[in-house]
Motif scaffolding. Structure first.
Motif: not given
Length: 154
Positions: A94-97, A104-109, A113-116
């Protein structure tokens, strides 16, 4: 940002001119590829799919850019994110942003192709830069709180 790509070339962001650059160290040549105007690419990493992924800060929100080694460019909206600076790949691909504006810390799977986004424990931490530690956990700088944060979302 700058990172080694799967092609053993140095990939870098050109924030103020909205380009991704590629330096070939074997012959010292540089090629540049435009991305969305005003996107302000910042951090860049090789993703689990062998493409180069980078953060973009477009007025009104943040996006994630993807460029293949054949220079094909795609953008993904980071719905809910207001900014995107630091970027790293976690142990699961996953990509941590880092989203300093939302603290916040975002996670793109990549696969779905989802983001939380997940709020940091420190209010107004302003997370900026990320790294995976030797313990597999995500660490980040808290730019406005003068701390190092640790984050586990799995």
């Amino acid at each position: 940002g700058i990172a080694i790509g799967p092609d053993n070339k140095m990939w870098f962001t050109e924030t103020n001119v909205a380009k991704i650059g590629v330096l070939d160290p074997s012959n010292d040549t540089i090629a540049e590829f435009p991305v969305a105007a005003g996107s302000h690419p910042t951090s860049i990493v090789e993703g689990p799919d062998g493409a180069m992924w980078f953060t973009e800060n477009i007025a009104g929100g943040a996006k994630l850019g993807r460029m293949t080694t054949q220079h094909q460019y795609t953008e993904f909206a980071l719905t809910g994110a207001n900014s995107a600076t630091g970027l790293t790949m976690d142990l699961f691909g996953n990509l941590a942003i880092a989203d300093p504006t939302n603290s916040a810390i975002g996670v793109f799977t990549v696969n779905s192709q989802t983001f939380k986004e997940y709020q940091t424990k420190t209010a107004s931490a302003g997370p900026a830069w990320l790294a995976i530690g030797p313990d597999g956990k995500l660490y980040f700088t808290e730019f406005t709180a003068d701390k190092i944060g640790q984050f586990t979302y799995f």
